[in-house]
Design an enzyme around this catalytic site. Structure first.
Site, mmCIF file in Angstrom:
data_model
loop_
_atom_site.group_PDB
_atom_site.id
_atom_site.type_symbol
_atom_site.label_atom_id
_atom_site.label_comp_id
_atom_site.label_asym_id
_atom_site.label_seq_id
_atom_site.Cartn_x
_atom_site.Cartn_y
_atom_site.Cartn_z
ATOM 1 N N ASP A 18 -7.115 5.745 -0.567
ATOM 2 C CA ASP A 18 -6.841 4.314 -0.562
ATOM 3 C C ASP A 18 -7.175 3.823 0.846
ATOM 4 O O ASP A 18 -7.289 4.630 1.781
ATOM 5 C CB ASP A 18 -5.365 4.084 -0.899
ATOM 6 C CG ASP A 18 -4.964 2.630 -0.815
ATOM 7 O OD1 ASP A 18 -5.695 1.777 -1.348
ATOM 8 O OD2 ASP A 18 -3.911 2.337 -0.194
ATOM 9 N N ASP A 20 -6.024 0.337 2.668
ATOM 10 C CA ASP A 20 -5.040 -0.395 3.461
ATOM 11 C C ASP A 20 -3.751 0.394 3.651
ATOM 12 O O ASP A 20 -3.147 0.873 2.681
ATOM 13 C CB ASP A 20 -4.716 -1.729 2.798
ATOM 14 C CG ASP A 20 -5.942 -2.622 2.661
ATOM 15 O OD1 ASP A 20 -6.967 -2.302 3.297
ATOM 16 O OD2 ASP A 20 -5.876 -3.612 1.933
ATOM 17 N N ASP A 192 -0.656 4.906 0.053
ATOM 18 C CA ASP A 192 0.654 4.463 0.538
ATOM 19 C C ASP A 192 1.469 3.784 -0.549
ATOM 20 O O ASP A 192 2.657 3.528 -0.355
ATOM 21 C CB ASP A 192 0.465 3.462 1.683
ATOM 22 C CG ASP A 192 -0.080 2.135 1.189
ATOM 23 O OD1 ASP A 192 0.664 1.136 1.192
ATOM 24 O OD2 ASP A 192 -1.239 2.086 0.775
#
Length: 277
Positions: A18, A20, A192
């Site tokens: 991922d 961000d 996250d």
């Protein structure tokens, strides 16, 4: 520590990241808000609201409902934006805005995976006008991102063609595994957000990075490793460590990244209980 260098007699493997708050310290899309303002794509009020949204994102991210409102909002917001102008704005400001917020720990992992013979794939809900250049900067081999329809006039029509989010990310990972010959049981994934659990479940080596509370609970329950990334660093400070030239990107999806720069407007609006168009 990661595994030893891949045995090339075995099926290929990859590491899926991922973007961000996993590879970079902020929202890739919101970070470009001032640049889009200077380019005339958004107004001053939108810049202030995206600054607030960046704070909200850093404090806890966006849940499923907020992400769905975001998709609807962005499809209307970006209608009429010239795609080439967006690409030029991102290209001109990429190094100043993104280079300083790349996590040192993430850059090290990318190096290690490449050294071990694994492909590196960025899988992001943001769009390709933002994600593809960042992927190239990082030396990623492939990029999966959201895309919107581009009309014959070279502008976004406002229609979403592909949304790289939640289960769709997992589907993209599986499709890449089938086309590229990856053995998912030996692949790695990093995120996250709890919304990426389907992607994490798809591989044999899932990792939670700076996890939100819901993902932390999942990671603990499933005994997934939890990683803490907290040292942003400019890539040029790491050279020649990151001097391996990026391999040609096989882009799995493209477009809308620029529009996503104002994603925070959705979160702000939801806080004000306004109706998203």
């Amino acid at each position: 520590m990661l595994g030893l260098v891949e045995n090339h007699s075995l099926p290929r493997t990859a590491a899926f990241f991922d973007l961000d708050k996993t590879v970079i310290a902020k929202s890739s899309t919101l970070t470009f808000s001032k640049s889009f303002y200077q380019g005339g794509l958004i107004n001053r009020r939108a810049v202030l609201r995206t600054a607030y949204a960046q704070f909200v994102f850093m404090a806890g991210g966006a849940d499923h409902d907020q992400m769905e409102r975001m998709r609807a909002y962005l499809s209307a917001l970006c209608r009429g934006w010239n795609v080439q102008q967006v690409k030029e704005i991102v290209a001109e400001t990429l190094h100043d805005l993104i280079d300083p917020i790349i996590y040192d720990e993430a850059a090290s992992l990318i190096e290690e995976h490449h050294t071990a013979g694994r492909d590196v794939v960025i899988v992001s809900t943001s769009g390709a006008e933002v994600v593809e250049p960042i992927g190239e900067l990082l030396g990623a081999d492939r990029v999966v991102a959201t895309r919107m329809v581009v009309g014959e006039d070279g502008c976004f029509t406002g229609e979403v063609e592909y949304y790289a989010y939640g289960p769709t990310k997992a589907e993209a990972v599986k499709e890449l595994a089938a086309s590229e010959g990856y053995d998912l049981s030996r692949c790695y994934a990093y995120s996250d957000s709890v919304t990426d659990v389907p992607m994490l479940e798809a591989v044999g080596h899932p990792h939670a990075v700076n996890p939100d509370r819901a993902l932390r609970r999942e990671a603990i329950a499933r005994s997934w490793p939890i990683l803490d990334f907290h040292r942003p660093v400019r890539l040029k400070q790491r050279l020649p460590a990151l001097s391996v030239p990026p391999r040609p990107a096989l882009v799995a999806a493209a477009a809308i990244g620029a529009a996503a720069a104002t994603a925070g407007l959705v979160w702000y609006a939801s806080k004000r209980r306004t109706t998203v168009a």
